[in-house]
Design a protein around this motif. Structure first.
Motif: not given
Length: 743
Positions: A74-78
Motif C-alpha cells: 500500500p502506498g507504493w507504485h511502479s
C-alpha cells in the motif's frame, strides 16, 4: 562449451586435492550462466512473480504468454511505458530457448498517480505485465526434453515519497507437452485491461495539430458510451505533454477534442505520429476500459529543451577514471593498444605492492605459517631451503599467470568476469570447501595421504619435496584470490585493457609480490637460524593450523549460503560430513579399511546424488533481502540508479562488494558501520547503494570496468557535476569522513 569446461575444472580440483596435501585449483572459473533461481521475489515494497500461460503446452502455433506480476505494498507504485513527469518503466529481458521469440509488453491501462506537483502514469495494487511469445517452427527441444527453461531479468522502479530501483532474476520450468493454465484468470484480466484500438473507419480523423506550445488533438471512433464523459489521456511517447499542467477537453458530437500543453522538458525527436490511450475518468482510477488511437501530427514541432540528464562532467569522468585511478592520464581505451612505459611501470609496481600486502590477509596467513615449518626443517640445508623457496615462487607465479590468462580469455570471449570470479560459482565454492576440509583433517592427524592413496602417489611428497613446495604456491594463490589488497585494484583494472603480454606481466608481478617474503627468507641464512630447531613444536603448529583451515570452510559455507540459499549451505555441510567419514574410514588399518571404506564411499556417493543439485540449483536470497539485511539506509544497486540520483542533485556512495570478499566484509563491519561515518552520510543526504557481486552480474562487471577496476571491493562517491572519486580498498574512517566533508 563454457559450462562443461567449468564443471570439469571443478572435478579436476577435487582430484588434485587427493593426490597431494597442498594441491589446489589453478584453473578457476565463472558460474554457469544457466544457474536457476526462483519464480518469486519479495522485497519490502513489491512481490514479483514470473507467470506463464500455455494451455496447449509449448508447441509451434500454440498460444504462449509469459508475464511479470507485481503486487505493490500500500502506498507504493511502479510505472507504465511512459512514466509521466518522473519515474522509469519496467523492463523485461528474456533468455529463451531457440525458436521462442518474445514480443513487447502488452501494457495494461495505467492510472494517474499524483505525488506532490507531479503526475505520473503507473500501477498500484497488483498488475500483470504480459508478453506474447511466438513458438516458431525452429523450436526443437529434443526427443527427451520434458520442460522449457525460461529465464528473466527484470528491473523496475518502485516509488512512494521516495523511489527505490529494484531488480530480480527469475526462472521457470514449463512442461512442453502438458498444459500450463493455473494463471489463466490473471492473463485474461490483463488482456481485458489492455487498451483497444478505436474504430478503424475513423483513423483518418485522428489528428494532433501543433499550435505554439500546445497540441490541439481530435479523436473520432470512440464508443458511444463515452460521449459527453470526461476522459483521461495517456500519451505513449515520453516527454511530449506536460502531464501535471491543466488542459481542456470537449465533445462535438462523436468527435472528442482537447488542447494539451507541451512539456517544457521535451527533448525527444519530433514524431510524426503520436499514440495516445484514452479512458473515462473515474475516482481513484477504478477499473475502466481504455482505447488507443494513433494521431497524425500536423505542423512543426517547436525547438526542444536541452536534454536533462547526467551532467557532462560525470560522463567524461567515468571514461577517464581508469587513468586517474592508476595515477595516469593516458590509459589505453581498448586491449591491444598497449600502455606507455610509465603506465606499465606504475601498474607493475602497484601489482607488486598489492601482492606483498596480500601476505597480511587472514586467508593467506595459514599457508605462510606452515611454510615457516619448512624453513625450520631445512635450516641447515641451504640448497634444499633455496629450492623450496624457488619452487613455491614458481607455483605462485604460474598459477597467477594461468588465472590471468583464463580471465583475459573469458573476457575476450564476451564473458563479464573480474578478479575473484571463480568464487561466483557455487560449484567452485563447494570444491574449495571440500579441498580445505581434506587439508584440515590431514593437518589435524585424522589421516595421512599415504594411508588412502596408492604407494606410487603417496611417495610423491617424500621423493619430490620441490613438487610439494610448488603445490604450496598454488594453494597460496587459491586462498588469496578472494582478497583484494591496496594497489591491486587499479593495476588489475588496467591489466584488463592491455595486450596479453603486458597483462600477464601485471599478473606475474602480483604473484611475485605474494611470493617475495618467503623467497627472500629462503635465501637469507639469518631467517632460518632465528627459527627454533625442528621438534615437537612443528607437530603442534601443524595441528593448530587445522583450525584456520576449518574456519575457511565455515566462511565458504556462508558464501555458498549467500549464493544458493540455506538449502545449498545445508547440502554442502552434509557432503563435507560424508567426505570426512570417507577419509577416516580409508585411514583405518587392516580389513576394517576395506569394509568401512566401501560402505562410506557408497554413502558419500548417495549423498552426492541426493544433495549436490541443491548446491548449484539452490535459490539465492531474493534481491533486496541482502540490501535490507545491511540496514534500512542501504539500497540495492541497479543499472542507471546512480545516474538518475546524481541528476537529481543528490550525491551517491556505492559499495561494490561480494560475500566471498574478505576485505569487503571487514570494511562492512568496521568503517561502513562506524556511527560517525553513518551520521556524516545522513547529514549530507548521501544515497547509499550496494552492488552485490556474490553471483555473477554482467551489469556490475561493466560498472567496475568503467571505473578502471576488475574486482571488489570498490568504493565510489558520485557527486553532481564533479568526477567520481574511487577510495582505497581498505577503508579508513578518517579517509571516508574527510571526503564526505567536501560534498
Amino acid at each position: 562449451m563454457h559450462q562443461r569446461l567449468l564443471h570439469r575444472l571443478a572435478a579436476t580440483l577435487l582430484l588434485a586435492a587427493a593426490s597431494a596435501p597442498w594441491s589446489s585449483a589453478c584453473a578457476q572459473f565463472a558460474p554457469p550462466s544457466g544457474a536457476p533461481g526462483s519464480s518469486v521475489l519479495t522485497t519490502p515494497h513489491v512481490r514479483a512473480e514470473l507467470l506463464a500461460h500455455a494451455p496447449q503446452g509449448v508447441a509451434p502455433g500454440e498460444p504462449l504468454w509469459l508475464g511479470l506480476s507485481l503486487t505493490h505494498q500500500p502506498g507504493w507504485h511502479s510505472y507504465w511505458k511512459n512514466p509521466g513527469d518522473s519515474g522509469l518503466p519496467t523492463t523485461l529481458d528474456w533468455v529463451l530457448p531457440a525458436g521462442l521469440d518474445p514480443g513487447e509488453i502488452a501494457w495494461p491501462l495505467p492510472g494517474k498517480i499524483r505525488v506532490g506537483t507531479l503526475t505520473n502514469y503507473g500501477y498500484e495494487g497488483r498488475v500483470l505485465l504480459p508478453v506474447p511469445v511466438t513458438v516458431g517452427s525452429g523450436f526443437a527441444p529434443g526427443p527427451l526434453a520434458q520442460d522449457v527453461h525460461v529465464r528473466l531479468h527484470a528491473t523496475w522502479l518502485v516509488c512512494s515519497k521516495e523511489c527505490i530501483p529494484e531488480a530480480g532474476e527469475f526462472t521457470l520450468q514449463l512442461p512442453i507437452k502438458s498444459s500450463t493454465a493455473l494463471s489463466a484468470a490473471a492473463f485474461e484480466a490483463a488482456r481485458e485491461a489492455q487498451p483497444r484500438a478505436v474504430d478503424s473507419s475513423s483513423v483518418s480523423d485522428n489528428q494532433a495539430r501543433l499550435d505554439g506550445n500546445a497540441l490541439q488533438i481530435r479523436v473520432a471512433g470512440l464508443p458511444a458510451a463515452l460521449r459527453g464523459r470526461t476522459l483521461d489521456l495517456f500519451p505513449e511517447t515520453p516527454a511530449t505533454i506536460a502531464a501535471a499542467d491543466p488542459w481542456t477537453q470537449s465533445w462535438n458530437g462523436s468527435l472528442w477534442t482537447a488542447r494539451l500543453p507541451l512539456s517544457e522538458q521535451r527533448s525527444s525527436s519530433n514524431p510524426t505520429a503520436l499514440p495516445v490511450v484514452l479512458a473515462e475518468r473515474t475516482p481513484e482510477n477504478a477499473q475502466r476500459p481504455g482505447y488507443r488511437a494513433e494521431l497524425q501530427v500536423l505542423g512543426a514541432w517547436p525547438s526542444p529543451a536541452p536534454e536533462v540528464g547526467v551532467p557532462p562532467a560525470l560522463g567524461a569522468a567515468l571514461e577517464a577514471n581508469a587513468a586517474r585511478a592508476a595515477g595516469l592520464e593516458n590509459v589505453p581505451a581498448a586491449a591491444g593498444s598497449g600502455a606507455s612505459l610509465p603506465a606499465l611501470t606504475l601498474a607493475l609496481l602497484g601489482a607488486l605492492l598489492g601482492g606483498l600486502i596480500l601476505n597480511l590477509m587472514p586467508c593467506v596467513l595459514p599457508v605462510l605459517a606452515i611454510k615457516v615449518t619448512g624453513l625450520a626443517r631445512n635450516a641447515r640445508d641451504r640448497r634444499a631451503r633455496r629450492a623450496d623457496g624457488v619452487a613455491y615462487t614458481a607455483g605462485v607465479l604460474l598459477c597467477f599467470m594461468a588465472l590471468g590468462a583464463l580471465m583475459l580469455g573469458l573476457r575476450a570471449a564476451g564473458q563479464a568476469v573480474g578478479w575473484g570470479f571463480q568464487l561466483q560459482s557455487p560449484a567452485m565454492v563447494a570444491a574449495l570447501a571440500a579441498l580445505f576440509t581434506l587439508i584440515a583433517l590431514n593437518l589435524a592427524g585424522v589421516f595421512r595421504f599415504g594411508q588412502i592413496l596408492p604407494t606410487s602417489l603417496a611417495s610423491v611428497q617424500a621423493q619430490h619435496p620441490v613438487a610439494d613446495a610448488f603445490l604450496g604456491g598454488v594453494l597460496a594463490v587459491a586462498v588469496a584470490s578472494p582478497c583484494t589488497a591496496p594497489f591491486m585494484g587499479a593495476s588489475l583494472g588496467l591489466a584488463a585493457t592491455l595486450p596479453a603480454s603486458q597483462a600477464l606481466a601485471v599478473f606475474a608481478a602480483l604473484g611475485l609480490g605474494l611470493a617475495l617474503p618467503y623467497l627472500a627468507a629462503s635465501f637469507a641464512p639469518g631467517v632460518a637460524r632465528a627459527l627454533p630447531r625442528p621438534g615437537a613444536w612443528m607437530d603442534i603448529l601443524r595441528k593448530l593450523m587445522a583450525f584456520p583451515m576449518l574456519a575457511t570452510v565455515v566462511w565458504l559455507v556462508w558464501v555458498l549460503g549467500q549464493q544458493s540459499g540455506i538449502d545449498g549451505a545445508g547440502a554442502l555441510l552434509i557432503l563435507l560430513l560424508g567426505l570426512g567419514m570417507l577419509v577416516w574410514a580409508l585411514a583405518l588399518p587392516g580389513r576394517a579399511r576395506l569394509w568401512t571404506g566401501t560402505a562410506a564411499g557408497a554413502v558419500l556417493a548417495l549423498l552426492v546424488w541426493a544433495f549436490a543439485p541443491h548446491i548449484t540449483n539452490g535459490a539465492a536470497p531474493a534481491a533486496g533481502e541482502s540490501a535490507a539485511s545491511t540496514g534500512q539506509n542501504w539500497q540495492a544497486w541497479t543499472p542507471g540508479a546512480v545516474q538518475q540520483t546524481v541528476a537529481s542533485g543528490r550525491p551517491v556512495f556505492v559499495d561494490f562488494t561480494a560475500a566471498w570478499c574478505i576485505t569487503c566484509q571487514y570494511n562492512k563491519k568496521t568503517t561502513l558501520a562506524n556511527a560517525a561515518v553513518l551520521a556524516d552520510l545522513a547529514a549530507k543526504n548521501v544515497a547509499l547503494l550496494r552492488a552485490d557481486w556474490t553471483r555473477r552480474d554482467p551489469a556490475i562487471s561493466a560498472a567496475l570496468t568503467a571505473l578502471g577496476r576488475s574486482g571488489v571491493p570498490v568504493y565510489v562517491f558520485y557527486r553532481p557535476g564533479r568526477p567520481p572519486v574511487v577510495l582505497t580498498e581498505v577503508l579508513r574512517v578518517n579517509e571516508v569522513r574527510s571526503l564526505i566533508a567536501t560534498l
